[in-house]
Structure formats: structure tokens, C-alpha cells
Scaffold this motif. Structure first.
Motif, mmCIF file in Angstrom:
data_model
loop_
_atom_site.group_PDB
_atom_site.id
_atom_site.type_symbol
_atom_site.label_atom_id
_atom_site.label_comp_id
_atom_site.label_asym_id
_atom_site.label_seq_id
_atom_site.Cartn_x
_atom_site.Cartn_y
_atom_site.Cartn_z
ATOM 1 N N UNK A 137 8.368 17.444 -4.353
ATOM 2 C CA UNK A 137 7.529 16.019 -4.447
ATOM 3 C C UNK A 137 8.170 14.980 -5.219
ATOM 4 N N UNK A 138 8.670 15.583 -6.243
ATOM 5 C CA UNK A 138 9.166 14.597 -7.356
ATOM 6 C C UNK A 138 10.548 13.745 -6.635
ATOM 7 N N UNK A 139 11.460 14.540 -6.318
ATOM 8 C CA UNK A 139 12.730 13.930 -5.784
ATOM 9 C C UNK A 139 12.607 13.134 -4.653
ATOM 10 N N UNK A 140 11.650 13.770 -3.380
ATOM 11 C CA UNK A 140 11.714 13.096 -2.363
ATOM 12 C C UNK A 140 10.813 11.635 -2.648
ATOM 13 N N UNK A 141 9.820 11.637 -3.605
ATOM 14 C CA UNK A 141 9.106 10.373 -3.896
ATOM 15 C C UNK A 141 9.758 9.327 -4.474
ATOM 16 N N UNK A 142 10.751 9.796 -5.373
ATOM 17 C CA UNK A 142 11.658 8.955 -6.241
ATOM 18 C C UNK A 142 12.381 8.269 -5.090
ATOM 19 N N UNK A 143 13.143 8.994 -4.376
ATOM 20 C CA UNK A 143 14.111 8.433 -3.392
ATOM 21 C C UNK A 143 13.256 7.542 -2.260
ATOM 22 N N UNK A 144 12.118 7.990 -1.939
ATOM 23 C CA UNK A 144 11.215 7.222 -1.022
ATOM 24 C C UNK A 144 11.007 5.822 -1.692
ATOM 25 N N UNK A 145 10.463 5.886 -2.932
ATOM 26 C CA UNK A 145 10.076 4.881 -3.614
ATOM 27 C C UNK A 145 11.090 3.646 -3.772
ATOM 28 N N UNK A 152 0.883 -1.192 -0.059
ATOM 29 C CA UNK A 152 -0.068 -0.064 -0.098
ATOM 30 C C UNK A 152 0.794 1.183 0.065
ATOM 31 N N UNK A 153 1.977 1.287 0.658
ATOM 32 C CA UNK A 153 2.823 2.430 1.061
ATOM 33 C C UNK A 153 3.451 2.711 -0.488
ATOM 34 N N UNK A 154 3.939 1.749 -1.157
ATOM 35 C CA UNK A 154 4.714 1.819 -2.574
ATOM 36 C C UNK A 154 3.584 2.257 -3.465
ATOM 37 N N UNK A 155 2.450 1.980 -3.473
ATOM 38 C CA UNK A 155 1.211 2.527 -4.467
ATOM 39 C C UNK A 155 0.994 3.829 -4.022
ATOM 40 N N UNK A 156 1.076 4.236 -2.810
ATOM 41 C CA UNK A 156 0.629 5.577 -2.358
ATOM 42 C C UNK A 156 1.808 6.678 -2.657
ATOM 43 N N UNK A 157 3.320 6.054 -2.563
ATOM 44 C CA UNK A 157 4.217 6.802 -3.112
ATOM 45 C C UNK A 157 4.432 6.967 -4.520
ATOM 46 N N UNK A 158 3.985 5.996 -5.331
ATOM 47 C CA UNK A 158 3.893 5.971 -6.703
ATOM 48 C C UNK A 158 2.957 7.076 -6.918
ATOM 49 N N UNK A 209 13.078 -1.365 -1.760
ATOM 50 C CA UNK A 209 14.078 -2.120 -1.406
ATOM 51 C C UNK A 209 13.569 -3.207 -0.241
ATOM 52 N N UNK A 210 13.020 -2.359 0.719
ATOM 53 C CA UNK A 210 12.407 -3.076 1.797
ATOM 54 C C UNK A 210 11.260 -4.045 1.249
ATOM 55 N N UNK A 211 10.462 -3.864 0.451
ATOM 56 C CA UNK A 211 9.469 -4.801 -0.143
ATOM 57 C C UNK A 211 10.142 -5.914 -0.898
ATOM 58 N N UNK A 212 11.274 -5.535 -1.553
ATOM 59 C CA UNK A 212 12.026 -6.896 -2.323
ATOM 60 C C UNK A 212 12.453 -7.749 -1.111
ATOM 61 N N UNK A 213 13.216 -7.186 -0.057
ATOM 62 C CA UNK A 213 13.715 -7.974 0.975
ATOM 63 C C UNK A 213 12.443 -8.708 1.606
#
Length: 84
Positions: A61-69, A41-47, A74-78
Motif C-alpha cells: 500500500x505504501x509503495x503503490x500509493x507513493x508512486x500513484x500520488x 479528490x483523487x489525490x486526497x484519497x491517495x494521500x 503530476x497530472x494535477x500540476x499540468x
């Protein structure tokens, strides 16, 4: 202080908050206390925030959300890779 500086500062702080979790998850390879549904859900919201930032042309908004995503994915992958 301009609005973009405020946005960049807020984005920096909320993005950097993920770094310790990414490092800990990478080192321990343990994700048992991380909710898969929450991160999906978080990754969807950040996207969506990223798309919104692009649509309104807000660099903060663009920079912070690219980095946050990147960090959240990464956490989702792990989480998916190191299932406990």
C-alpha cells in the motif's frame, strides 16, 4: 502467492495506468478533458491510503500509493499550469 505479492501486483497495475495520461498531458500540454475536482479528490484519497498504509505497515500500500500520488500530482500540476 503471498498477500503482499498480490498487493504489489495490484498496486503496480493501478499505478502504471496513470503513466500514459501523464506522458500525453506532458507532450500535448492539453488538459481540457481532465477534471480538476476529480484529481483534487483523487489525490486526497491517495494521500489517505498512503497514511493508512503507513499506519498498518503494508509495504504494498505504501509503495503503490507513493508512486500513484506522484503521477496524479503530476497530472494535477499540468492541469493547473496548462489551463485551457
Amino acid at each position: 502467492m503471498s498477500i503482499e505479492i498480490l498487493g504489489l501486483t495490484a498496486g503496480f497495475l493501478t499505478t502504471v495506468a496513470f503513466v500514459p495520461q501523464v506522458i500525453k498531458t506532458w507532450k500535448t500540454r492539453s488538459t481540457k478533458d481532465i477534471s480538476l475536482n476529480m484529481f483534487l479528490l483523487f489525490c486526497t484519497g491517495v494521500s489517505l491510503w498512503l497514511i493508512y498504509g503507513i499506519m498498518i505497515g503494508s509495504i504494498s500500500i505504501i509503495i503503490s500509493n507513493i508512486l500513484t500520488l506522484i503521477l496524479a500530482l503530476s497530472i494535477l500540476f499540468f492541469k493547473i499550469r496548462y489551463r485551457d
